[in-house]
Design an enzyme around this catalytic site. Structure first.
Site, short mmCIF file in Angstrom:
data_model
loop_
_atom_site.label_atom_id
_atom_site.label_comp_id
_atom_site.label_asym_id
_atom_site.label_seq_id
_atom_site.Cartn_x
_atom_site.Cartn_y
_atom_site.Cartn_z
N LYS A 53 38.47 12.98 87.80
CA LYS A 53 38.82 13.88 88.91
C LYS A 53 38.56 15.32 88.51
O LYS A 53 38.00 16.11 89.28
CB LYS A 53 40.29 13.68 89.32
CG LYS A 53 40.51 12.39 90.08
CD LYS A 53 41.97 12.03 90.28
CE LYS A 53 42.07 10.64 90.92
NZ LYS A 53 43.43 10.13 91.07
N GLN A 97 49.39 11.27 89.57
CA GLN A 97 48.66 10.06 89.23
C GLN A 97 49.63 8.89 89.10
O GLN A 97 50.59 8.95 88.35
CB GLN A 97 47.89 10.28 87.92
CG GLN A 97 46.95 9.16 87.54
CD GLN A 97 45.79 9.00 88.51
OE1 GLN A 97 45.18 9.97 88.95
NE2 GLN A 97 45.49 7.76 88.87
N ASP A 120 46.50 13.34 98.44
CA ASP A 120 46.40 11.87 98.40
C ASP A 120 46.89 11.26 99.71
O ASP A 120 46.62 10.09 99.99
CB ASP A 120 47.27 11.31 97.24
CG ASP A 120 46.44 11.00 96.00
OD1 ASP A 120 45.20 10.92 96.11
OD2 ASP A 120 47.04 10.83 94.91
#
Ligand code: NDP
Length: 288
Positions: A53, A97, A120
Site C-alpha cells: 500500500k 490493517q 476502507d
C-alpha cells in the site's frame, strides 16, 4: 472458445493513471493527498499488504505514513493514535490493517475513525450508507470488482449475480453493490445446500471463500463472468484462487486470473478513495 481474461493488472494501471491526474491537480493546488496506515501485531501477510500500500501511494503521489504497534499494544494507545490522525489536516484517509490481535474490539477501533477519512469503508456509518445506496467510500475489493466489470463493459442490470462468501469486507458489500446496479443477487455461504445448483445459474459469479479451486468447471454456466477474489498460498508456495482456473476458463465467457485479477484492483481503489477524500477535504464537503 476460451474465456476472455479480465486483466486486473492492466485495468489497475489505467485506473491509477486517471486518478494520478486528479492527485496531480490537488498537489498543484497545494494539497498532497495523505494516507495513514495503522498496523498492530506481527502478522507477516499484513506487513506485506502494508508495504504494498505504501509503495502504491508513492507511485501516484500520495503521502503515506505507517503507525506500527506491537502485538501486546493497548487498544487505548491505538485509539489515541486514530484520534490524532482524525485531527491531522495532512491525513485525508486512514485505515487499520486487519486482523487486529484478539484483545482488540474491531468495531470500536474502526468506529473511532472519522467517517470522511474511512477509506476502507468499514465504519458502521459507511456500511449503512452503502446499504442505503448513499455510498461514501465503496469498500476497496468489491469496488475493484465493479470497476473491472465496468471497464470490460459487462452488463449487470437484470442479470443473475451469485456471490459465494458473506464476509463484511468482500461478500456482503459485493452483493450490495451488484444489487445497487440492478442485478438479481444470490449470496451463498458455507451453509448453502447444493452450492452448484446456484453457481450454475449465475450470469456473474463472484467467489470469495478462501477455499483453493473450490469452483470447478461443472459448477459454472457456459459464458458466465467469473470473478475470483480468493488468494490462497499452496504448500509449494504458489498462489491460486478459489476457482479452478484452467478448466473453468474453457467454460466461462470472462474470467479473472489469480494472481493478476482482483488483487491489483483492491489497492488501486484504496488510492482512489484516498484521493477522493482529499478532494472532498479541499472542497469542504462534510459527510454528515
Ligand atoms: P472470510 O474467511 O472472512 O469469508 C469467507 C466466506 O466464504 C464465508 O462467508 C464463508 O461462509 C464462505 N465459505 C467458506 N467455505 C465455503 C464453501 N465451501 N462454500 C460456500 N461458501 C463458503 O474471507 P474473506 O471474505 O476475507 O476473503 C475470501 C478470500 O478472498 C480469501 O482467499 C482472501 O485471501 C481473499 N481476499 C482477496 C482480496 C483481494 O484483494 N483479491 C481482498 C480480501 C480478501 P460462512 O460465513 O458460512 O462461514
Amino acid at each position: 472458445m476460451s474465456a476472455q481474461i479480465i486483466d486486473g493488472k492492466k485495468t489497475a494501471e489505467l485506473v491509477r493513471a486517471e486518478w494520478k491526474l486528479r492527485a496531480d491537480k490537488l498537489i498543484q493546488s497545494g494539497i498532497k493527498p495523505g494516507l495513514a496506515v495503522i498496523i498492530v501485531g506481527d502478522n507477516p501477510a499484513s506487513a506485506i499488504y502494508v508495504k504494498n500500500k505504501v509503495k502504491a501511494c508513492s507511485d501516484v503521489g500520495i503521502y503515506s505514513e505507517v503507525h506500527s504497534f506491537g502485538k501486546d499494544a493497548k487498544q487505548s494507545d491505538v485509539l489515541d493514535c486514530i484520534q490524532a490522525l482524525n485531527e491531522n489536516p495532512n491525513i485525508h484517509g486512514m485505515l487499520v490493517q486487519l486482523p487486529l490481535p484478539p484483545h482488540f474490539e474491531n468495531n470500536r477501533v474502526i468506529a473511532s475513525i472519522a467517517i470522511e477519512k474511512d477509506v476502507d469503508g468499514f465504519h458502521l456509518y459507511n456500511v449503512g450508507a452503502l446499504v442505503t445506496g448513499n455510498t461514501v467510500f465503496p469498500p476497496c475489493t468489491p469496488y475493484g470488482v465493479m470497476t473491472m466489470l465496468d471497464r470490460y463493459a459487462i452488463p449487470i442490470e437484470g442479470r443473475h449475480a451469485v456471490v459465494v462468501g458473506r464476509s463484511n469486507i468482500v461478500g456482503k458489500p459485493m452483493a450490495l453493490m451488484l444489487l445497487e446496479q440492478g442485478a438479481t443477487v444470490t449470496i451463498c455461504t458455507s451453509r448453502t445446500r447444493d452450492l452448484a445448483q446456484f453457481t450454475q445459474s449465475a450470469d456473474i459469479l463472484v467467489v470469495a471463500t478462501g477455499r483453493p479451486r473450490m469452483i470447478t468447471a461443472a459448477m459454472v454456466k457456459k459464458g458466465a463472468v467469473v470473478i475470483d477474489v480468493g488468494i490462497n498460498r499452496l504448500s509449494d508456495g504458489t498462489l491460486c484462487g478459489d476457482v479452478d482456473f484452467e478448466p473453468v476458463k474453457e467454460i466461462a465467457g470472462f474470467i479473472t486470473p489469480v494472481p493478476g485479477g482482483v488483487g491489483p484492483m483492491t489497492i488501486t481503489m484504496l488510492l482512489c478513495n484516498t484521493i477522493l477524500a482529499a478532494e472532498r477535504a479541499q472542497a469542504g464537503i462534510k459527510i454528515r
